[in-house]
Write a protein that holds these residues in place. Structure first.
Motif, PDB file in Angstrom:
ATOM      1  N   ASN A  83       2.483  18.312 -47.152  1.00 51.02           N
ATOM      2  CA  ASN A  83       2.520  17.006 -46.508  1.00 51.02           C
ATOM      3  C   ASN A  83       2.121  17.102 -45.039  1.00 51.02           C
ATOM      4  OD1 ASN A  83       5.008  15.383 -44.789  1.00 51.02           O
ATOM      5  ND2 ASN A  83       3.476  14.177 -45.835  1.00 51.02           N
ATOM      6  N   VAL A  84       1.195  16.243 -44.607  1.00 50.21           N
ATOM      7  CA  VAL A  84       0.823  16.111 -43.201  1.00 50.21           C
ATOM      8  C   VAL A  84       0.819  14.625 -42.869  1.00 50.21           C
ATOM      9  CG1 VAL A  84      -0.922  16.492 -41.450  1.00 50.21           C
ATOM     10  CG2 VAL A  84      -0.570  18.203 -43.228  1.00 50.21           C
ATOM     11  N   LEU A  85       1.690  14.234 -41.941  1.00 48.78           N
ATOM     12  CA  LEU A  85       1.858  12.822 -41.592  1.00 48.78           C
ATOM     13  C   LEU A  85       2.119  12.017 -42.865  1.00 48.78           C
ATOM     14  CD1 LEU A  85      -0.838  12.526 -38.772  1.00 48.78           C
ATOM     15  CD2 LEU A  85       1.612  12.944 -38.552  1.00 48.78           C
ATOM     16  N   THR A  86       1.261  11.073 -43.235  1.00 43.75           N
ATOM     17  CA  THR A  86       1.509  10.252 -44.423  1.00 43.75           C
ATOM     18  C   THR A  86       0.732  10.725 -45.645  1.00 43.75           C
ATOM     19  OG1 THR A  86      -0.227   8.675 -43.791  1.00 43.75           O
ATOM     20  CG2 THR A  86       2.004   8.213 -43.024  1.00 43.75           C
ATOM     21  N   LEU A  87       0.012  11.817 -45.526  1.00 46.71           N
ATOM     22  CA  LEU A  87      -0.761  12.336 -46.660  1.00 46.71           C
ATOM     23  C   LEU A  87       0.011  13.473 -47.326  1.00 46.71           C
ATOM     24  CD1 LEU A  87      -3.333  12.599 -48.391  1.00 46.71           C
ATOM     25  CD2 LEU A  87      -4.221  14.169 -46.647  1.00 46.71           C
ATOM     26  N   THR A  88       0.236  13.338 -48.624  1.00 47.34           N
ATOM     27  CA  THR A  88       0.937  14.367 -49.382  1.00 47.34           C
ATOM     28  C   THR A  88       0.122  14.750 -50.612  1.00 47.34           C
ATOM     29  OG1 THR A  88       3.130  13.603 -48.676  1.00 47.34           O
ATOM     30  CG2 THR A  88       3.031  14.913 -50.681  1.00 47.34           C
ATOM     31  N   ILE A  89      -0.060  16.041 -50.787  1.00 45.89           N
ATOM     32  CA  ILE A  89      -0.653  16.574 -52.007  1.00 45.89           C
ATOM     33  C   ILE A  89       0.457  17.291 -52.763  1.00 45.89           C
ATOM     34  CG2 ILE A  89      -2.412  18.084 -52.997  1.00 45.89           C
ATOM     35  CD1 ILE A  89      -3.581  15.761 -51.459  1.00 45.89           C
TER      36      ILE A  89
END
Length: 392
Positions: A83-89
């Motif tokens: 997860n980075v800021l609002t992006l999650t893989i």
């Protein structure tokens, strides 16, 4: 005293970063023989500095979490989410999926399933240190580019200098052992290995193991109680003990053993000293929920739902538990069906975006429970006090 020391450390690091920037810019001015001048040139430098600071910080956050990921995978961890800021893989049903999610109070995170414990320990050093090691490597590369370009490409040199400082700042902040907001990587790196911290080591592993189980599809009610029953909720020794006890709370809530869950949360909320505010408020939020579905006393609700908790609900609005509680607040306390419908839609969105999908069924069952309460409560009013008597 610990908070004062952490604040002094933070001020010292910021002062060091500013001093490094000033010295670096002075070196560029000397090496480039002052190629620019005038107001426009000054504004350009300011713009380059701001852009480099934003991009450099963001890139170093991504690199930091990637360092944890690589360090973990190299030592037997299994990938769960990145997860980075609002992006999650994240890995879901054996496939990588992208979600819009942000854990309140953090810039990013890397969740991995840890290897099994053997003889009371597990590999953690490379996983923990991978983040700040990558930051230091990137900082060194950017410093090298800064020196190489100082006399020929002044603006690029300034950009790489700021990026280098951002990387070094993030690396040092994580390397130095401290427990401001959350324990740093350095705190775990230098403390988990000692025999006196065997309980902390077990707690650290257990939290990540349970998180991995939930992220992998195991409902809290199906988790073996042996994983959290060894922690005494009356005497939590560290933050991770508190988090394990909170996992027991999730277990009880998923089984809808609400009275026991409420009592456990009351015990935990009496031990919130030196606990990061976002964790403390998330626990207080659960007390508010129990008050709403139980006595629903206005004075108690007003005391719990203070400005600190209101601020938390705004920052953590993507969490299912937040929207579940606000739904109950709107429906049971405000008697505002329109507002409740707004929170129900946000709740459904949170169920879709969550990186812990196995929590969703239990949360949805609690929503169903809430829907039965307005009628029950309205029929259970005490004729004298006109206050709800159900669940007293």
């Amino acid at each position: 005293m610990r908070k004062i020391g952490a604040s002094i450390l933070q001020v010292a690091l910021i002062a060091g970063a500013l001093a490094g920037g000033w010295l670096g810019y002075a070196y560029i001015n000397q090496a480039s023989a002052g190629t620019g001048e005038g107001v426009l040139w000054v504004l350009t430098i300011i713009l380059i500095t701001v852009i480099a600071a934003v991009i450099g910080t963001g890139f170093n956050i991504i690199a930091h979490e990637a360092g944890h990921l690589v360090g973990g995978l190299l030592t037997g961890y299994r990938f769960i989410s990145f997860n980075v800021l609002t992006l999650t893989i994240m890995k879901e049903n054996g496939k990588l999926v992208r979600k819009k999610y942000r854990l309140a109070g953090t810039g990013g995170g890397c969740l991995l399933a840890p290897p099994d414990m053997k003889d009371g320990s597990f590999p953690y050093k490379l996983y923990i240190s991978g983040g700040f090691l990558v930051n230091f490597v990137l900082a060194a590369l950017c410093f090298g580019l800064f020196f190489g370009l100082a006399s020929t490409a002044e603006l690029w040199a300034r950009a790489f200098l700021i990026a280098a400082i951002a990387g070094a700042f993030l690396g040092v902040t994580n390397l130095i052992p401290h427990k401001q907001v959350l324990p740093s990587d350095g705190y775990f790196l230098f403390n988990l290995g000692s025999e006196k911290n065997a309980v902390l080591r077990r707690s650290f592993w257990t939290v990540f193991h349970i998180q991995a189980l939930v992220a992998g599809g195991t409902r809290p009610r199906d988790i073996s109680p042996d994983l959290f029953d060894w922690v005494d909720p009356h005497d939590v020794d560290n933050l991770f003990d508190l988090m394990i006890a909170a996992k027991r709370y999730e277990y009880l809530m998923d089984k809808q053993e609400l009275d026991e869950a409420r009592e456990l949360m009351r015990i935990l909320c009496k031990q919130l000293h030196d606990v990061p505010d976002m964790i403390a408020q998330s626990l207080r939020l659960e007390l508010l929920f129990h008050e709403l579905i139980a006595e629903c006393r206005p004075e108690k609700i007003d005391r719990l739902y203070d400005k600190h908790l209101r601020s938390f609900t705004k920052s953590a609005h993507r969490e299912m538990s937040v929207q579940r509680t606000l739904y109950a607040y709107s429906l049971l306390f405000l008697n505002d069906a329109a507002k409740a419908e707004e929170h129900l839609k946000l709740f459904e969105q949170a169920c879709t975006e969550t990186i812990q999908p196995s929590l969703a069924p239990g949360e949805q069952e609690l929503i169903t429970l809430i829907d039965t309460l307005p009628v029950i409560l309205s029929e259970a009013k005490d004729p004298v006090s006109n206050s709800p008597t159900l669940f007293s």
